[in-house]
Design an enzyme around this catalytic site. Structure first.
Site, PDB file in Angstrom:
ATOM      1  N   HIS A 117       8.680 -26.842  -1.774  1.00 48.28           N
ATOM      2  CA  HIS A 117       8.080 -27.969  -2.484  1.00 48.28           C
ATOM      3  C   HIS A 117       6.869 -27.541  -3.309  1.00 48.28           C
ATOM      4  O   HIS A 117       6.082 -28.370  -3.746  1.00 48.28           O
ATOM      5  CB  HIS A 117       7.720 -29.073  -1.476  1.00 48.28           C
ATOM      6  CG  HIS A 117       8.947 -29.587  -0.770  1.00 48.28           C
ATOM      7  ND1 HIS A 117       9.606 -30.726  -1.154  1.00 48.28           N
ATOM      8  CD2 HIS A 117       9.668 -29.067   0.260  1.00 48.28           C
ATOM      9  CE1 HIS A 117      10.671 -30.897  -0.379  1.00 48.28           C
ATOM     10  NE2 HIS A 117      10.728 -29.904   0.493  1.00 48.28           N
ATOM     11  N   LYS A 156     -14.311  -0.144  -3.804  1.00 51.45           N
ATOM     12  CA  LYS A 156     -15.437   0.195  -2.911  1.00 51.45           C
ATOM     13  C   LYS A 156     -16.548   0.892  -3.683  1.00 51.45           C
ATOM     14  O   LYS A 156     -17.727   0.597  -3.487  1.00 51.45           O
ATOM     15  CB  LYS A 156     -14.953   1.117  -1.779  1.00 51.45           C
ATOM     16  CG  LYS A 156     -13.966   0.469  -0.834  1.00 51.45           C
ATOM     17  CD  LYS A 156     -13.609   1.422   0.296  1.00 51.45           C
ATOM     18  CE  LYS A 156     -12.443   0.901   1.103  1.00 51.45           C
ATOM     19  NZ  LYS A 156     -11.908   1.893   2.037  1.00 51.45           N
ATOM     20  N   GLU A 190       0.824  -1.214   0.000  1.00 52.62           N
ATOM     21  CA  GLU A 190       0.000   0.000   0.000  1.00 52.62           C
ATOM     22  C   GLU A 190       0.850   1.251   0.000  1.00 52.62           C
ATOM     23  O   GLU A 190       0.414   2.303  -0.453  1.00 52.62           O
ATOM     24  CB  GLU A 190      -0.923   0.019   1.234  1.00 52.62           C
ATOM     25  CG  GLU A 190      -2.205  -0.736   1.007  1.00 52.62           C
ATOM     26  CD  GLU A 190      -3.251  -0.518   2.083  1.00 52.62           C
ATOM     27  OE1 GLU A 190      -3.052   0.294   3.004  1.00 52.62           O
ATOM     28  OE2 GLU A 190      -4.286  -1.201   2.005  1.00 52.62           O
TER      29      GLU A 190
HETATM   30  O1  PA5 Z   1      -3.322   1.318   5.832  1.00 55.87           O
HETATM   31  C1  PA5 Z   1      -4.477   1.679   5.717  1.00 55.87           C
HETATM   32  O2  PA5 Z   1      -4.824   2.832   6.011  1.00 55.87           O
HETATM   33  C2  PA5 Z   1      -5.584   0.741   5.283  1.00 55.87           C
HETATM   34  O3  PA5 Z   1      -5.131  -0.482   4.860  1.00 55.87           O
HETATM   35  C3  PA5 Z   1      -6.574   0.533   6.407  1.00 55.87           C
HETATM   36  O4  PA5 Z   1      -5.878   0.000   7.498  1.00 55.87           O
HETATM   37  C4  PA5 Z   1      -7.725  -0.387   6.040  1.00 55.87           C
HETATM   38  O5  PA5 Z   1      -8.288  -0.001   4.812  1.00 55.87           O
HETATM   39  C5  PA5 Z   1      -8.785  -0.350   7.127  1.00 55.87           C
HETATM   40  O6  PA5 Z   1      -9.261   0.953   7.278  1.00 55.87           O
HETATM   41  P1  PA5 Z   1     -10.034   1.429   8.571  1.00 55.87           P
HETATM   42  O7  PA5 Z   1      -9.152   1.275   9.733  1.00 55.87           O
HETATM   43  O8  PA5 Z   1     -10.369   2.868   8.284  1.00 55.87           O
HETATM   44  O9  PA5 Z   1     -11.270   0.577   8.683  1.00 55.87           O
END
Ligand code: PA5
Length: 437
Positions: A309, A423, A288
């Protein structure tokens, strides 16, 4: 206390010392951008000082919650997704026995929800919750993420049916934004115990806030040691300005050098299965943070020797697009030796008296040498042992290196605009008001 170490002896034929010395200036500049908070996404750098600045009152309050909920809960359900659950799961699974179960544990056994929309998963989860006492942490920084919202609605209804509304409220802890979001509003209205995720700490960098600390403490692990490990690694990362003295800078430099030489995939590997979720957490952290603007190393992971394996053939002889980072654990906690068998029908008496770690370390070295021969650069991170202190170090090391590496790549390592795309489609398909077209 011993520290994690970076070993680059298996990189010699892929990276020259001149190349490393040439990239060191750029690496230091990226570090300076990070710690002076002058780069992209600089409003999300609260994690840099977290191990030092986290208030002792928060740690005490978490311990109090553990004291109150432990006697009345066999299970602790952590509801969250991405950065709101992976860090806790990574630490808990690294520390707990592979064969842990709620029957044997003095602490609530931690299980997870909100990270999937599988109907069968929730059906099975509710069956478990029918027959065991439990408490819940619902974790969402935005407070609006669909997967945990759906899971929490289902679990809250179950909990209220089982214990009554007032008693259920005493078994729920919400961890979310200080001011905004549906979860914040629910927690206020229902009077839940609440922890705040600081504004300046993004989800995937939040494991050293209550997001990670509460579930880890609930599972019975020492969060003071975890924070101490992170704090000590923070000192190393902040105070050292040469690649040789600063493993996070060396890691960031090496991975960017290899990327620029066409190594577009990094495989994080372990030889002990309890580190599997460390890899899952790491994949989110780097995926990310760096995968944007058409750039970024693709983070992948393998658990050896199991995956030798299945994927070993590809790594040995497939496309040369990867490099490997081996998490190499020096000391196990226990010793298991190969016993003598007078008949030796299996032909392994040459191993008698050796510990499994000795065999595993040779499997590791044999694998590294084979892959290097096959043209794959291998970097090794030596982990002294798997405990809270070392995991704290490892978490901070990877976070700091990620910030530096992302700036070297030229992206904002602290946003995740691409996560929104699916989303919008899902909301439109499900008919969420405002998403009809
Ligand atoms: O690193 C990030 O910000 C995202 O991966 C969030 O952790 C994930 O989308 C979950 O979001 P939230 O904590 O707002 O539910």
């Amino acid at each position: 206390m011993s520290s994690i170490q970076l070993h680059k002896e298996h990189l010699q034929q892929f990276i020259t010392s001149e190349e490393l010395s040439n990239i060191s200036k750029e690496t230091l500049a990226a570090k300076e951008t990070l710690i002076s908070c002058t780069g992209k996404g600089n409003d999300f750098l609260g994690w840099i000082d977290l191990p030092k600045t986290l208030s002792p009152e928060i740690v005490s309050s978490i311990k109090k919650d553990v004291e109150v909920l432990t006697p009345k809960s066999k299970l602790f359900v952590v509801v969250g997704i991405g950065g709101s659950y992976l860090g806790a799961r990574a630490v808990i699974e690294a520390l707990q026995s592979e064969f842990a179960s709620m029957e044997k544990s003095d602490h609530p056994y931690v299980i997870y929800a909100g990270h999937t929309l599988s109907e069968d998963y929730y059906h099975q989860l509710l069956q478990m919750l029918d027959s065991h006492d439990y408490a819940v942490a619902v974790i969402s920084k935005s407070g609006t993420t669909t997967e945990p919202a759906v899971a929490f609605r289902i679990i809250k209804a179950h909990l209220e049916h089982k214990y009554g509304k007032a008693n259920a409220a005493e078994r729920i802890i919400a961890i979310t934004d200080a001011r905004r979001g549906a979860l914040h509003d629910i927690a206020q209205q229902e009077g839940y115990q609440t922890y705040v995720i600081p504004d300046n700490v993004g989800g995937r960098f939040s494991v050293l806030t209550p997001v990670g600390l509460l579930p880890i403490a609930m599972a019975g692990y020492d969060i003071d040691k975890l924070l101490k490990g992170a704090c000590d690694m923070r000192d190393i990362c902040i105070n050292n300005n040469t690649l040789e003295d600063n493993p996070a800078l060396m890691y960031a430099a090496i991975r960017n050098l290899l990327y620029r030489k066409g190594r577009k995939v990094e495989i994080l590997e372990n030889f002990v299965p309890n580190l599997k979720y460390i890899s899952e957490w790491w994949k989110q952290l780097y995926g990310e943070s760096e995968g944007k603007e058409g750039k970024g190393i693709l983070p992948h992971s393998l658990s050896f020797t199991t995956d030798l394996h299945s994927m070993g053939q590809y790594v040995q002889e497939g496309e040369r697009l990867m490099f490997e980072t081996v998490l190499s654990v020096a000391q196990p906690h226990n010793r298991v030796e190969i016993p003598m068998d007078a008949q030796n029908l299996d032909g392994i008496n040459y191993l008698v008296g050796k510990s499994l770690t000795e065999i595993n370390h040779n499997a590791e070295l044999g694998t590294i040498l084979a892959h290097v021969d096959g043209g794959v650069p291998v970097l090794r991170i030596e982990v002294p042992t798997v405990d809270e202190y070392v995991l704290g170090q490892l978490i901070y090391f990877f976070e700091f290196a990620c910030g530096v590496s992302g700036y070297m790549l030229g992206v904002n390592p602290f946003d995740q605009p691409g996560v929104e795309a699916y989303k919008k489609n899902m909301f439109r398909l499900l008919g969420k008001p405002g998403y009809e077209k």
